[in-house]
Design a protein around this motif. Structure first.
Motif, PDB file in Angstrom:
ATOM      1  N   ILE A  68       5.273  -1.333 -11.275  1.00 59.78           N
ATOM      2  CA  ILE A  68       4.769  -0.795 -10.105  1.00 59.78           C
ATOM      3  C   ILE A  68       4.747  -1.642  -9.269  1.00 59.78           C
ATOM      4  O   ILE A  68       5.700  -2.293  -8.204  1.00 59.78           O
ATOM      5  N   TRP A  69       4.461  -2.704  -9.738  1.00 54.82           N
ATOM      6  CA  TRP A  69       3.484  -3.623  -8.512  1.00 54.82           C
ATOM      7  C   TRP A  69       5.308  -4.716  -8.081  1.00 54.82           C
ATOM      8  O   TRP A  69       5.433  -5.488  -7.134  1.00 54.82           O
ATOM      9  N   SER A  70       5.769  -5.383  -9.130  1.00 55.98           N
ATOM     10  CA  SER A  70       7.051  -6.094  -8.748  1.00 55.98           C
ATOM     11  C   SER A  70       8.041  -5.010  -8.175  1.00 55.98           C
ATOM     12  O   SER A  70       9.078  -5.633  -7.702  1.00 55.98           O
ATOM     13  N   GLU A  71       7.915  -3.784  -8.529  1.00 60.35           N
ATOM     14  CA  GLU A  71       8.902  -2.807  -7.614  1.00 60.35           C
ATOM     15  C   GLU A  71       8.153  -2.909  -6.516  1.00 60.35           C
ATOM     16  O   GLU A  71       9.552  -2.751  -5.864  1.00 60.35           O
ATOM     17  N   ALA A  72       7.669  -3.412  -5.785  1.00 60.57           N
ATOM     18  CA  ALA A  72       7.259  -3.095  -4.872  1.00 60.57           C
ATOM     19  C   ALA A  72       7.684  -4.667  -3.862  1.00 60.57           C
ATOM     20  O   ALA A  72       8.138  -4.954  -2.783  1.00 60.57           O
ATOM     21  N   ALA A  73       7.064  -5.753  -4.906  1.00 59.15           N
ATOM     22  CA  ALA A  73       7.793  -7.504  -4.834  1.00 59.15           C
ATOM     23  C   ALA A  73       9.178  -7.144  -4.169  1.00 59.15           C
ATOM     24  O   ALA A  73       9.594  -7.323  -3.640  1.00 59.15           O
TER      25      ALA A  73
ATOM     26  N   ALA B 127      -7.612  -1.363   2.479  1.00 60.49           N
ATOM     27  CA  ALA B 127      -7.251  -0.009   2.881  1.00 60.49           C
ATOM     28  C   ALA B 127      -5.993  -0.464   0.963  1.00 60.49           C
ATOM     29  O   ALA B 127      -5.905   0.532  -0.055  1.00 60.49           O
ATOM     30  N   LEU B 128      -5.637  -1.462   1.252  1.00 56.27           N
ATOM     31  CA  LEU B 128      -4.939  -1.796  -0.098  1.00 56.27           C
ATOM     32  C   LEU B 128      -5.488  -1.602  -1.477  1.00 56.27           C
ATOM     33  O   LEU B 128      -4.966  -2.735  -2.192  1.00 56.27           O
ATOM     34  N   MET B 129      -6.535  -2.733  -1.158  1.00 55.88           N
ATOM     35  CA  MET B 129      -7.953  -2.956  -1.974  1.00 55.88           C
ATOM     36  C   MET B 129      -8.150  -1.568  -2.853  1.00 55.88           C
ATOM     37  O   MET B 129      -8.132  -2.189  -4.310  1.00 55.88           O
ATOM     38  N   GLY B 130      -8.153  -0.480  -2.225  1.00 55.88           N
ATOM     39  CA  GLY B 130      -7.744   0.787  -3.171  1.00 55.88           C
ATOM     40  C   GLY B 130      -7.092   0.880  -3.385  1.00 55.88           C
ATOM     41  O   GLY B 130      -7.812   1.512  -4.945  1.00 55.88           O
ATOM     42  N   LYS B 131      -5.946   0.133  -3.266  1.00 54.35           N
ATOM     43  CA  LYS B 131      -4.723   1.594  -4.344  1.00 54.35           C
ATOM     44  C   LYS B 131      -4.221   0.466  -4.825  1.00 54.35           C
ATOM     45  O   LYS B 131      -4.176   0.255  -6.231  1.00 54.35           O
ATOM     46  N   VAL B 132      -5.101  -0.774  -4.649  1.00 60.92           N
ATOM     47  CA  VAL B 132      -4.655  -2.127  -5.970  1.00 60.92           C
ATOM     48  C   VAL B 132      -5.740  -1.660  -7.182  1.00 60.92           C
ATOM     49  O   VAL B 132      -5.477  -1.510  -8.191  1.00 60.92           O
ATOM     50  N   ARG B 133      -6.697  -1.484  -6.387  1.00 53.15           N
ATOM     51  CA  ARG B 133      -8.341  -0.604  -8.005  1.00 53.15           C
ATOM     52  C   ARG B 133      -7.757  -0.299  -8.619  1.00 53.15           C
ATOM     53  O   ARG B 133      -7.523   0.559  -9.861  1.00 53.15           O
ATOM     54  N   ASN B 134      -6.644   1.154  -7.521  1.00 55.28           N
ATOM     55  CA  ASN B 134      -6.492   2.499  -8.498  1.00 55.28           C
ATOM     56  C   ASN B 134      -5.651   2.154  -9.708  1.00 55.28           C
ATOM     57  O   ASN B 134      -5.322   2.855 -10.582  1.00 55.28           O
TER      58      ASN B 134
ATOM     59  N   ARG C 211       0.954  -0.977  -0.208  1.00 54.62           N
ATOM     60  CA  ARG C 211       0.500   0.028   0.169  1.00 54.62           C
ATOM     61  C   ARG C 211       1.125   0.933  -0.411  1.00 54.62           C
ATOM     62  O   ARG C 211       0.872   2.232  -0.461  1.00 54.62           O
ATOM     63  N   ASN C 212       2.438   1.017   0.848  1.00 56.96           N
ATOM     64  CA  ASN C 212       2.964   2.883   1.149  1.00 56.96           C
ATOM     65  C   ASN C 212       3.744   2.768  -0.552  1.00 56.96           C
ATOM     66  O   ASN C 212       3.642   3.928  -1.247  1.00 56.96           O
ATOM     67  N   VAL C 213       3.609   1.702  -1.174  1.00 59.00           N
ATOM     68  CA  VAL C 213       4.783   1.719  -2.642  1.00 59.00           C
ATOM     69  C   VAL C 213       3.808   2.659  -3.348  1.00 59.00           C
ATOM     70  O   VAL C 213       4.025   3.399  -4.009  1.00 59.00           O
ATOM     71  N   ILE C 214       2.496   1.655  -3.647  1.00 56.47           N
ATOM     72  CA  ILE C 214       1.785   2.369  -4.314  1.00 56.47           C
ATOM     73  C   ILE C 214       0.938   4.003  -4.238  1.00 56.47           C
ATOM     74  O   ILE C 214       1.665   4.564  -5.029  1.00 56.47           O
TER      75      ILE C 214
END
Length: 236
Positions: free
Chosen positions: A225-230, A192-199, A62-65
């Protein structure tokens, strides 16, 4: 370090962990559904392990996104909905901008003035004061907005708030998928994370008017972006 490496004290590589967390927060799947999907791919992991990954790493994603998301528009829509958690009623407060990007969600017990102040303080701590705030007819919004957003135009009208009311639908679908929410902390963390993933993956201006290659490029950028967070999980 690559996505094939595993975080410290974890047996599975980052690619598996991040995909499980992404599936849970992007689609209406339960932990047991994801366990079966992983088994189909030849990955034997229990649903309890997937649950622990979601609990441990959701705040990181969530924070990375949030750091990489675009700036919201200057018009916000704020609304609240009732959510039953383990048989007890709670109020879920949600704010989105005029394009449907979710700014924040906050689970509270009340729908009063103090609850409105808590939620506004939380949102305004992360984003600049908007030009317009649209709410329904709930009176709890009036004085907090006047005091905390002096230069903001407050529009209180039930028919103008469809933008945020539509964003309640993924929450209802997740609630139905899980049969019921189990704990307030779990609801706050998951939504909280669902909303950011949906964004990142679903909310896109002109999404249905874009050509296929444009949608693929947008999806590819979201995956990056998701891969960078991973990848950053390896440093935790």
């Amino acid at each position: 370090m690559t996505l094939t490496a595993a975080p410290r004290r974890h047996r599975f590589p980052v690619s598996i962990i991040s995909q499980a967390v992404w599936i849970y927060h992007r689609f209406n799947n339960s932990y047991r559904d994801i366990e079966e999907q992983m088994a189909y791919r030849g990955v034997q992991v229990s649903y309890e392990t997937i649950r622990s990954w979601s609990i441990k790493f959701s705040s990181h994603f969530r924070n990375v996104i949030k750091k990489r998301e675009r700036k919201p528009s200057d018009k916000w829509h704020i609304d609240e909905m009732t959510v039953k958690v383990n048989g007890e009623m709670f109020i879920l407060w949600r704010a989105v901008d005029s394009d449907g990007y979710e700014l924040d969600v906050f689970l509270q017990k009340r729908r009063n003035k103090k609850a409105a102040i808590r939620f506004l303080s939380r949102v305004l701590g992360s984003y600049p004061i908007p030009r317009v705030i649209v709410t329904d007819k709930l009176k709890s919004y009036r004085k907090p907005i006047q005091a905390m957003c002096r230069s903001t135009e407050h529009r209180s009208h039930k028919g103008l708030n469809n933008r945020v009311e539509n964003t309640h639908q993924p929450t209802r679908r997740k609630e139905e998928c899980l049969i019921k929410f189990k704990s307030p902390q779990g609801v706050q963390r998951t939504l909280a994370l669902m909303g950011k993933v949906r964004n990142l993956f679903a909310v896109e201006v002109g999404r249905y008017l874009k050509k296929a290659f444009e949608r693929r490029e947008t999806f590819k950028a979201a995956c990056t972006i998701w891969s960078e967070a991973a990848q950053e999980l390896l440093c935790i």
